[in-house]
Write an enzyme that holds these catalytic residues in place. Sequence first.
Site, PDB file in Angstrom:
ATOM      1  N   LYS A 100     -17.444 -16.191   3.355  1.00  0.00           N
ATOM      2  CA  LYS A 100     -18.849 -15.918   3.691  1.00  0.00           C
ATOM      3  C   LYS A 100     -19.710 -15.640   2.478  1.00  0.00           C
ATOM      4  O   LYS A 100     -19.495 -14.682   1.759  1.00  0.00           O
ATOM      5  CB  LYS A 100     -18.931 -14.707   4.630  1.00  0.00           C
ATOM      6  CG  LYS A 100     -18.777 -15.079   6.083  1.00  0.00           C
ATOM      7  CD  LYS A 100     -19.124 -13.910   6.982  1.00  0.00           C
ATOM      8  CE  LYS A 100     -20.578 -13.952   7.437  1.00  0.00           C
ATOM      9  NZ  LYS A 100     -20.951 -12.751   8.204  1.00  0.00           N
ATOM     10  N   GLY A 132     -13.048  -4.335   0.468  1.00  0.00           N
ATOM     11  CA  GLY A 132     -14.437  -3.920   0.660  1.00  0.00           C
ATOM     12  C   GLY A 132     -14.863  -2.899  -0.388  1.00  0.00           C
ATOM     13  O   GLY A 132     -15.956  -2.978  -0.949  1.00  0.00           O
ATOM     14  N   ARG A 141       0.824  -1.217   0.000  1.00  0.00           N
ATOM     15  CA  ARG A 141       0.000   0.000   0.000  1.00  0.00           C
ATOM     16  C   ARG A 141       0.855   1.262   0.000  1.00  0.00           C
ATOM     17  O   ARG A 141       0.436   2.287  -0.542  1.00  0.00           O
ATOM     18  CB  ARG A 141      -0.938  -0.007   1.204  1.00  0.00           C
ATOM     19  CG  ARG A 141      -2.116  -0.933   0.949  1.00  0.00           C
ATOM     20  CD  ARG A 141      -3.135  -0.869   2.050  1.00  0.00           C
ATOM     21  NE  ARG A 141      -4.391  -1.445   1.594  1.00  0.00           N
ATOM     22  CZ  ARG A 141      -5.316  -1.936   2.397  1.00  0.00           C
ATOM     23  NH1 ARG A 141      -5.142  -1.921   3.695  1.00  0.00           N
ATOM     24  NH2 ARG A 141      -6.427  -2.432   1.901  1.00  0.00           N
ATOM     25  N   GLY A 148      -8.624  -8.426   0.074  1.00  0.00           N
ATOM     26  CA  GLY A 148      -7.399  -8.456   0.866  1.00  0.00           C
ATOM     27  C   GLY A 148      -6.764  -9.833   0.921  1.00  0.00           C
ATOM     28  O   GLY A 148      -5.563  -9.994   0.647  1.00  0.00           O
TER      29      GLY A 148
HETATM   30  P1  ADP Z   1     -11.051 -11.648   0.478  1.00  0.00           P
HETATM   31  O1  ADP Z   1     -10.366 -11.001   1.647  1.00  0.00           O
HETATM   32  O2  ADP Z   1     -10.116 -11.876  -0.677  1.00  0.00           O
HETATM   33  O3  ADP Z   1     -12.316 -10.924   0.090  1.00  0.00           O
HETATM   34  P2  ADP Z   1     -12.481 -13.495   2.174  1.00  0.00           P
HETATM   35  O4  ADP Z   1     -12.119 -12.628   3.343  1.00  0.00           O
HETATM   36  O5  ADP Z   1     -13.870 -13.546   1.745  1.00  0.00           O
HETATM   37  O6  ADP Z   1     -11.517 -13.116   0.931  1.00  0.00           O
HETATM   38  O7  ADP Z   1     -12.092 -15.010   2.489  1.00  0.00           O
HETATM   39  C1  ADP Z   1     -10.785 -15.410   2.760  1.00  0.00           C
HETATM   40  C2  ADP Z   1     -10.773 -16.597   3.678  1.00  0.00           C
HETATM   41  O8  ADP Z   1     -11.618 -17.629   3.219  1.00  0.00           O
HETATM   42  C3  ADP Z   1      -9.389 -17.193   3.786  1.00  0.00           C
HETATM   43  O9  ADP Z   1      -8.876 -16.928   5.068  1.00  0.00           O
HETATM   44  C4  ADP Z   1      -9.622 -18.690   3.557  1.00  0.00           C
HETATM   45  O10 ADP Z   1      -8.927 -19.516   4.475  1.00  0.00           O
HETATM   46  C5  ADP Z   1     -11.113 -18.828   3.750  1.00  0.00           C
HETATM   47  N1  ADP Z   1     -11.663 -20.016   3.081  1.00  0.00           N
HETATM   48  C6  ADP Z   1     -11.617 -20.329   1.771  1.00  0.00           C
HETATM   49  N2  ADP Z   1     -12.180 -21.529   1.544  1.00  0.00           N
HETATM   50  C7  ADP Z   1     -12.598 -21.999   2.729  1.00  0.00           C
HETATM   51  C8  ADP Z   1     -13.244 -23.210   3.163  1.00  0.00           C
HETATM   52  N3  ADP Z   1     -13.571 -24.164   2.306  1.00  0.00           N
HETATM   53  N4  ADP Z   1     -13.503 -23.327   4.477  1.00  0.00           N
HETATM   54  C9  ADP Z   1     -13.171 -22.366   5.354  1.00  0.00           C
HETATM   55  N5  ADP Z   1     -12.564 -21.213   5.019  1.00  0.00           N
HETATM   56  C10 ADP Z   1     -12.271 -21.035   3.725  1.00  0.00           C
END
Ligand code: ADP
Length: 404
Positions: free
Chosen positions: A202, A384, A37, A360
């Site tokens: 999520k 976000g 960043r 992130g």
């Molecule tokens: P980003 O920050 O890129 O938007 P998210 O915060 O939505 O992504 O999700 C990232 C997290 O999702 C990671 O820490 C990863 O471990 C978790 N994750 C991915 N697949 C699974 C799964 N099958 N079960 C539990 N956690 C998961």
Amino acid sequence: MALRTLSTLGPLAGKRVIVRADLNVPLQDQVITDDGRVRATLPTLNALINQGARVVVCSHLGRPDGAPDPKYSLEPVAQRLSELLGKPVAFARDTVGESAHEAVAALEDGDVAVIENLRFNPGETAKDDAARRAFAEELAALGDVLVSDGFGVVHRKQASVYDLAEILPSAAGFLIEKEVDVLDRLTENPERPYAVVLGGSKVSDKLGVIAHLLPRADKILVGGGMLFTFLAAQGYKVGKSLLEVDQIETVKGYIADAAERGVELILPVDAVMASAFAADADHVVAAADALEDTPFGADGLGLDIGPQTAELFAAAIRSSTTVFWNGPMGVFEMPAFAAGTKAVAKALTAVDGLSVVGGGDSAAAVRQLGFTDDQFGHISTGGGASLEFLEGKKLPGLEVLGWQ
Ligand code: ADP
Ligand code: MG
């Protein structure tokens, strides 16, 4: 209306230019673990320095409680910035107090100062309009114009992001300009075929994006923790995998909507099932309709997409001209469950067109898995903010810069 860009501010030599950057870097014991960043702010800062502006950089860092907290001081970030700019950077020990005013008064043309963490002041994030505005007025006393360049915070109606941009003549810096340009190409006129790859933990976080992109994308690929809610919506058992029961009906609606619109909704055909949520857990590959037919039975947890799915996804990505990816395909932090994420990242690097990584954890994942930023068309600095942009939401920090 279009975003006001830097050139609309006129000549800036000798002017005090406040730059609202996003220097919210990960820190471990005051040491920066990823300076991405800070690097992302350099084009704007160098342009201002070269013009002979007097540059006042401000940012938040972490979530201090509206009061000074040495743990969240921007001082190590100011030091890193000085190294990257190759010139001294003054540091003010407060945000709008005596130290800040002294540091700004001492600036000569082409000099840079960083003021202390914006969130040491309750006004920065205040919900109360008057309290926020009052803090923005104090910030405005430090500059003649504002260059807003913290893309990671444009979805927040905060004093330095929103109110300050109303008080001072303001424009977007190069980082915000680039982010908006790329994300706009993803929502308005993407070159087809356009694939959207979603993962992460999520479903409810990402439903807005699915709803907004369903009418726009040609293919939607679902991996990560949310895939199990999609499989459950198809009537499959998912063991103890992440499942958002209250979202099953909504997801069923998306599946029907995709079919009606002729959008290819590509769901996993296999997954890696594990005995526990642990790096050294036993694990096997299971077909999507037999996730509980493993040695772990109904206690198994799905922690990654399976190898067949990874191939299916990679082929769908490689044959697209525009790809947006948000959310890791599995628990990439554990090497045993990183293969799906790695396969998707690799496929993105082979796209003949525009590939964008947002989020992130997704950005961290590609770097951790050994990819470099230049292998992708764009890695968004704001998780976000980029998702809300793609959801079609109004972002206060962009609207105040003329964007509609
Ligand atoms: P980003 O920050 O890129 O938007 P998210 O915060 O939505 O992504 O999700 C990232 C997290 O999702 C990671 O820490 C990863 O471990 C978790 N994750 C991915 N697949 C699974 C799964 N099958 N079960 C539990 N956690 C998961
Ligand atoms: Mg995340």
